[in-house]
Design an enzyme around this catalytic site. Structure first.
Site, PDB file in Angstrom:
ATOM      1  N   ASP A  67       0.900  -1.128   0.027  1.00  0.00           N
ATOM      2  CA  ASP A  67       0.092   0.017  -0.123  1.00  0.00           C
ATOM      3  C   ASP A  67       0.987   1.263   0.116  1.00  0.00           C
ATOM      4  O   ASP A  67       1.756   1.317   0.648  1.00  0.00           O
ATOM      5  CB  ASP A  67      -0.740  -0.033   1.196  1.00  0.00           C
ATOM      6  N   ARG A  86      -0.698   4.504   0.284  1.00  0.00           N
ATOM      7  CA  ARG A  86      -1.365   5.455   0.776  1.00  0.00           C
ATOM      8  C   ARG A  86      -0.702   6.024   2.167  1.00  0.00           C
ATOM      9  O   ARG A  86      -1.696   6.101   3.063  1.00  0.00           O
ATOM     10  CB  ARG A  86      -2.938   5.066   0.726  1.00  0.00           C
TER      11      ARG A  86
END
Length: 417
Positions: free
Chosen positions: A330, A332
Site C-alpha cells: 500500500d 497511501r
C-alpha cells in the site's frame, strides 16, 4: 551629508540571473501573516518570478502543457479571478500559522486574490490552489435511505428530491519539502534526490535549487464535502461526523463489488447528513489515491493474480499478491492526510467513519481528538469484498480505541478504508 541609501530591491531566492522585470519573492512557510509568508508563484509565464519547483494544477499541469503545444492555450495566459472568491469564508485558524500542522497545502490558497492583491497588481502571477463553492450531490443510496425511513428531507441539508446541499472545496497539493521530510522522518536531501530520480529527472531543481523549499507535485489533490455550516468544523462543541476516503474509481463510480469503497463512502455520507440534521456538521474528504496510490493498472493486475492463484482468492494471500506485483502492499501513506483537517481548523472529530488504524493514528498524531469510530455495517459489505474485509481484520486493521503504536505503524503502514 549622509550617503544616499540604496534603493530597495525585490529579494531573489537565487543568484541565477533574472529573466524578467521582477525577481522571485521569498516564502517564509508557517508564518500566520500571508504578506510575510509570501505568495506561491508556480506560473511559467515569467520564470524569474517563480519561487517553487513544479507548476500549478497538479497532474493536470501536463494537460495544460499539451494545450499550449496544440495551440489551444496561449502561453502565459493569466486567469481572471473576478468573482471567484470562496462562497464560504474559511479561517484563518491557528493551524494556518503552524509549520508543523500544515506542510502539504497552501493555507492561503483560496484567498490569494485578496491577500496578495498588491503582488498581483504589481505583475506577479499568483494563482489559487484552493477553490470553495456550493453544490448539490445526488446519490441513489441517499434516496434509498429516505425510502427506508433512515433519512428524511429537511429542505436545507437534504432536499425532497434526495439531493444533499454541500459546500465543497478543491485542493491542489503544495508541499513544503522541509516539513514533508520531517513528517516522514527522512532527510530532506534524501527526499529531494529520490523525488528527482524516481520521476526520471523531471524536476532538476529538486537537487540543484536547495533554496527553493516548496514543490508543486504532479499528483492528484483532494476534494472536501461539508454538510452543514463549514464554520462549525472548527468548533469542538459541535458534533463532527467525518470520513477521509481514498479514491477507488471502480467502486466509487462504477459500483464494482470486489471492495467496500462505495458502500463505505455512501454510508459515511448518510451519517454526515444525519449528523448535520441533528445540529452537527459532516465532512467527507476525498483523496486522489487510486488503487492504494498504486494506480488502476497495478490494481487490476492484482485482481487477476488474486483470482487466478491456486485455491482461489483468499484473505491469507490478499496483501501478498499486491506486494508481489507492486513491491509494496500500500502506498497511501497517511502522514500528509490530516493537513486538510487542520486547514478547516478541526480540533475534534466526534464520529470518525473509518476502520483504518493508519488514518486514525495520523489524525490523533496531528493533535486532533477522535471520539467514536464507526465501522461499515456488515450488511453493506458485498459478497465479493468479504476477502478484503477478512484480510484487513486479520492484519489488525481496525482496533477500537487504538492509539499510535510504532510497531503497528511499521507493519500496517498506509492501509486505509
Amino acid at each position: 551629508m549622509s550617503p544616499e541609501k540604496p534603493k530597495a530591491k525585490h529579494i531573489r531566492l537565487t543568484s541565477h540571473p533574472a529573466e524578467g522585470a521582477w525577481g522571485a519573492l521569498p516564502i517564509h512557510w508557517g508564518h500566520a501573516d500571508p504578506k510575510v509568508r509570501g505568495p506561491i508563484v508556480g506560473s511559467t509565464a515569467n520564470r524569474s518570478q517563480r519561487n517553487v519547483i513544479g507548476t500549478h494544477s497538479g497532474s493536470y499541469g501536463v494537460y495544460r502543457a499539451l494545450a499550449v503545444a496544440a495551440g489551444a492555450l496561449m502561453r502565459g495566459h493569466k486567469p481572471d479571478l473576478t468573482n471567484t472568491a470562496p462562497t464560504d469564508p474559511m479561517g484563518p485558524y491557528p493551524q494556518w500559522g503552524d509549520a508543523d500542522r500544515i506542510v502539504s497545502m497552501d493555507p492561503f490558497g483560496a484567498i490569494v486574490a485578496d491577500v496578495f492583491r498588491d503582488e498581483i497588481a504589481a505583475g506577479y502571477d499568483v494563482r489559487p490552489t484552493i477553490a470553495v463553492t456550493k453544490a448539490h450531490i445526488d446519490m441513489p443510496e441517499v434516496r434509498g435511505a429516505m425510502a427506508a425511513g433512515r433519512l428524511s428531507a429537511d429542505g436545507s441539508i437534504l432536499l425532497a428530491n434526495g439531493s444533499a446541499v454541500v459546500t465543497k472545496t478543491a485542493i491542489e497539493p503544495v508541499w513544503w519539502l522541509p516539513g514533508v521530510a520531517k513528517r516522514f522522518g527522512v532527510d530532506e536531501g534524501d527526499l529531494r534526490r529520490v523525488l528527482f530520480e524516481e520521476t526520471g529527472g523531471m524536476y532538476p531543481e529538486l537537487v540543484t535549487r536547495s533554496d527553493l523549499e516548496v514543490f508543486l507535485p504532479p499528483i492528484g489533490g483532494q476534494t472536501a464535502y461539508v454538510f452543514g455550516d463549514p464554520k462549525h468544523l472548527a468548533d469542538p462543541s459541535v458534533t463532527l461526523t467525518a470520513r477521509v476516503h481514498d479514491e477507488c474509481n471502480g467502486s466509487d463510480v462504477f459500483g464494482s463489488d470486489i471492495c467496500t469503497c462505495r458502500p463505505y463512502l455512501t454510508h459515511a455520507i448518510e451519517e454526515c447528513i444525519r449528523g448535520a440534521q441533528a445540529g452537527g456538521v459532516g465532512l467527507v474528504v476525498y483523496c486522489r489515491k487510486e488503487g492504494r496510490a498504486l494506480g488502476e493498472v497495478t490494481k487490476f493486475l492484482v485482481y487477476n493474480a488474486r483470482k487466478r492463484q491456486a485455491g482461489g482468492d483468499s484473505a491469507s494471500n490478499y496483501f501478498l499478491r499486491t506486494e508481489c506485483v507492486a513491491g509494496v502492499q500500500d502506498m497511501r501513506f497517511q502522514e500528509l492526510m490530516p493537513d486538510v483537517l487542520q486547514w478547516f481548523g478541526i480540533r475534534r472529530i466526534h464520529r470518525l467513519v473509518s476502520m483504518s488504524n493508519m488514518k486514525y493514528d495520523a489524525i490523533v498524531g496531528g493533535g486532533i481528538e477522535v471520539g467514536e469510530r464507526v465501522p461499515i455495517p456488515d450488511e453493506l459489505v458485498p459478497a465479493d469484498a468479504r476477502v478484503e474485509i477478512d484480510a484487513k481484520m486479520a492484519a489488525g486493521y481496525f482496533t477500537e480505541g487504538a492509539k499510535p503504536d510504532a510497531e503497528r505503524l511499521k507493519t500496517t503502514k498506509g492501509r486505509g478504508l
